[in-house]
Design a protein around this motif. Structure first.
Motif: not given
Length: 118
Positions: A81-92
């Motif tokens: 998810c992080d590498e794909a930039k899925f979801g809110d960055v701070s929550q991730r």
């Protein structure tokens, strides 16, 4: 941190994973990642509770090993998810950090239990 506090922490992590997953894309890719991440992320706490009710040291070691594997798998899905930039960055970022801490706790717990067994 005692057993009950860690049970609570893993439950809060599971709830945060569920909330985060609800924000992911609703296409096939998002659905697969959501399913796998929620399955692994909620399994951490469920299996930790089970480990705390183990019938023997060997049973505890086995169940903590499952907790460790689920935490590692959840970390993998969060990294995707992080590498794909899925979801809110701070929550991730928080989830990745918390998952890493939980993985370290359970890895250490398993090692300690194995060393005490010997």
């Amino acid at each position: 941190m005692n057993r009950l506090e860690l049970e609570r922490r893993t439950k809060l992590f599971a709830l945060a994973i569920i909330k985060f997953a609800a924000t992911l894309p609703t296409d096939r890719i998002g659905d697969v990642i959501k399913y796998q991440m929620v399955k692994a992320g909620t399994s951490i706490g469920a299996n930790y509770r089970e480990a705390n009710r183990a019938e023997s040291r060997n049973d505890f070691i086995h169940k903590i090993g499952i907790v460790e594997k689920e935490a590692s798998e959840c970390q993998y899905w969060l990294e995707l998810c992080d590498e794909a930039k899925f979801g809110d960055v701070s929550q991730r970022a928080w989830l990745l950090r918390e998952c890493g801490e939980l993985l370290a706790i359970f890895t250490s717990s398993g090692r300690t239990a194995k060393a005490a067994r010997a």
